[in-house]
Structures are given as structure tokens and as C-alpha cells.
Scaffold this motif. Structure first.
Motif, PDB file in Angstrom:
ATOM      1  N   PRO A   1       9.563  -5.558  -8.106  1.00 54.69           N
ATOM      2  CA  PRO A   1       9.096  -5.311  -9.473  1.00 54.69           C
ATOM      3  C   PRO A   1       8.524  -6.549 -10.160  1.00 54.69           C
ATOM      4  O   PRO A   1       7.637  -6.425 -11.006  1.00 54.69           O
TER       5      PRO A   1
ATOM      6  N   SER B   1       4.769  -6.471 -11.602  1.00 61.27           N
ATOM      7  CA  SER B   1       4.480  -6.706 -13.020  1.00 61.27           C
ATOM      8  C   SER B   1       3.274  -7.619 -13.211  1.00 61.27           C
ATOM      9  O   SER B   1       2.772  -7.748 -14.322  1.00 61.27           O
TER      10      SER B   1
ATOM     11  N   ILE C   1       2.805  -2.669 -13.545  1.00 59.72           N
ATOM     12  CA  ILE C   1       3.792  -2.277 -14.549  1.00 59.72           C
ATOM     13  C   ILE C   1       4.103  -3.452 -15.469  1.00 59.72           C
ATOM     14  O   ILE C   1       3.821  -4.605 -15.130  1.00 59.72           O
TER      15      ILE C   1
ATOM     16  N   ASN D   1       7.340  -3.696 -16.558  1.00 60.20           N
ATOM     17  CA  ASN D   1       8.696  -4.010 -16.110  1.00 60.20           C
ATOM     18  C   ASN D   1       9.181  -2.920 -15.165  1.00 60.20           C
ATOM     19  O   ASN D   1       8.856  -1.752 -15.336  1.00 60.20           O
ATOM     20  N   GLY D   2       9.975  -3.339 -14.181  1.00 59.64           N
ATOM     21  CA  GLY D   2      10.644  -2.408 -13.275  1.00 59.64           C
ATOM     22  C   GLY D   2      12.118  -2.751 -13.239  1.00 59.64           C
ATOM     23  O   GLY D   2      12.468  -3.936 -13.210  1.00 59.64           O
TER      24      GLY D   2
ATOM     25  N   TRP E   1      10.237   2.429 -14.552  1.00 60.60           N
ATOM     26  CA  TRP E   1       9.039   1.635 -14.769  1.00 60.60           C
ATOM     27  C   TRP E   1       8.611   1.775 -16.222  1.00 60.60           C
ATOM     28  O   TRP E   1       8.663   2.863 -16.803  1.00 60.60           O
ATOM     29  N   SER E   2       8.160   0.676 -16.808  1.00 63.58           N
ATOM     30  CA  SER E   2       7.505   0.732 -18.113  1.00 63.58           C
ATOM     31  C   SER E   2       6.119   0.124 -17.953  1.00 63.58           C
ATOM     32  O   SER E   2       5.891  -0.713 -17.079  1.00 63.58           O
ATOM     33  N   PHE E   3       5.216   0.584 -18.800  1.00 62.79           N
ATOM     34  CA  PHE E   3       3.817   0.162 -18.744  1.00 62.79           C
ATOM     35  C   PHE E   3       3.419  -0.401 -20.099  1.00 62.79           C
ATOM     36  O   PHE E   3       3.869   0.106 -21.133  1.00 62.79           O
TER      37      PHE E   3
ATOM     38  N   GLU F   1      10.080   4.509 -20.828  1.00 57.07           N
ATOM     39  CA  GLU F   1      10.263   4.198 -19.419  1.00 57.07           C
ATOM     40  C   GLU F   1      10.086   5.480 -18.613  1.00 57.07           C
ATOM     41  O   GLU F   1      10.348   6.571 -19.107  1.00 57.07           O
TER      42      GLU F   1
END
Length: 153
Positions: free
Chosen positions: A28, A32, A36, A38-39, A51-53, A59
Motif C-alpha cells: 500500500p 499510494s 490510492i 491510503n491502504g 482503500w481510500s482515494f 474508504e
């Protein structure tokens, strides 16, 4: 494939060894740098990660179905209760290049599946190009690319 079903597929060749491409997808922190924001954890078979974008709120849960090191990453995520299977197949192209094929499969050609896959056709092509740019040139093509999505309309 049934005529009522369809899938999307992208391919790209990355001028890096297969192990390096694989790590950039499952790690992750590396991901990033091109995909993404964050993972929550490394992609590992049988695990769920979040995952967040940068361009979307919240998330997104990703369920890792299968990992074959340096060969295959299979995961699912869903939209409105419909799970979508994503398969990433890595194929060596000599000693220092890798072909990446990303396929996202649908269960039926109906809404919201059609809209999801329509958007993800662009999304997986973007993922592949951003991964290539990160690994080959050390740049993050996504940085600022989707800022317009957060503008007030």
C-alpha cells in the motif's frame, strides 16, 4: 461469456521486472505513489483491506481472493451489493519487462453494473498508466489530476 454479461480489460507493458511490478501493486505504501491515498494493509490472500482515494470520500473495502506471487492478484469490491471480480495478471516479457493485464468482470449487463464498469474502464487504464509512470520515471500522474472532482459545481 453470456451476451448479457460483459467485462473490461486493459493491458500495458511496464519496463520493470515482474517482482517489482508485483510489489508496487500489493504494497500500500508503493500504491499510494500512483493510485490510492491510503491502504490499510498489504494485499494478502483471504484478507480484507480498505482503500481510500484522494478524489472520493470514505474508504472502500477490497477483499483479496487469490495471490500468486509475481503472477496473479484477484480481488473483489462491490457497488450497491454487486461484487465485481478484478484479476491482475502479470506476464514476464524478457528479464526486465512485465505485461500487466487487468480484467474486471460483471455478473450481468444491467444497472448499476454497466455504469460501474463504464467508469472503471477508464479507471483501470488510468491505474495501469500511473503504475508505469511511477515505476519507470518515479512520478505520480494522479497527483492533482482529479482535483476538479472536488470543485463546487
Amino acid at each position: 461469456m453470456n451476451t448479457a454479461d460483459f467485462e473490461i480489460k486493459t493491458n500495458i507493458q511496464i519496463s520493470k521486472p515482474i517482482a517489482e511490478v508485483f510489489e508496487a501493486i500489493v504494497d500500500p505504501q508503493k500504491m499510494s505513489n500512483y493510485f490510492i491515498a491510503n491502504g490499510s494493509a498489504r494485499l494478502e490472500e483471504g484478507k480484507q483491506v480498505m482503500w481510500s482515494f484522494p478524489e472520493f470520500e470514505g474508504e472502500f473495502p477490497v477483499n483479496v481472493k487469490k495471490i500468486d506471487a509475481n503472477e496473479l492478484i484477484a480481488l473483489t469490491w462491490d457497488v450497491e451489493g454487486t461484487p465485481f471480480l478484478v484479476e491482475m495478471i502479470l506476464t514476464p516479457r524478457g528479464d526486465n519487462a512485465t505485461k500487466l493485464t487487468v480484467t474486471e468482470k460483471s455478473t450481468a449487463a444491467e444497472r448499476p453494473s454497466i455504469q460501474w464498469l463504464k467508469n472503471n474502464t477508464e479507471g483501470w487504464a488510468n491505474f495501469s498508466a500511473c503504475l508505469k509512470a511511477y515505476l519507470e520515471y518515479g512520478i505520480n500522474l494522479r497527483k492533482g489530476a482529479f482535483d476538479f472532482m472536488n470543485d463546487d459545481k
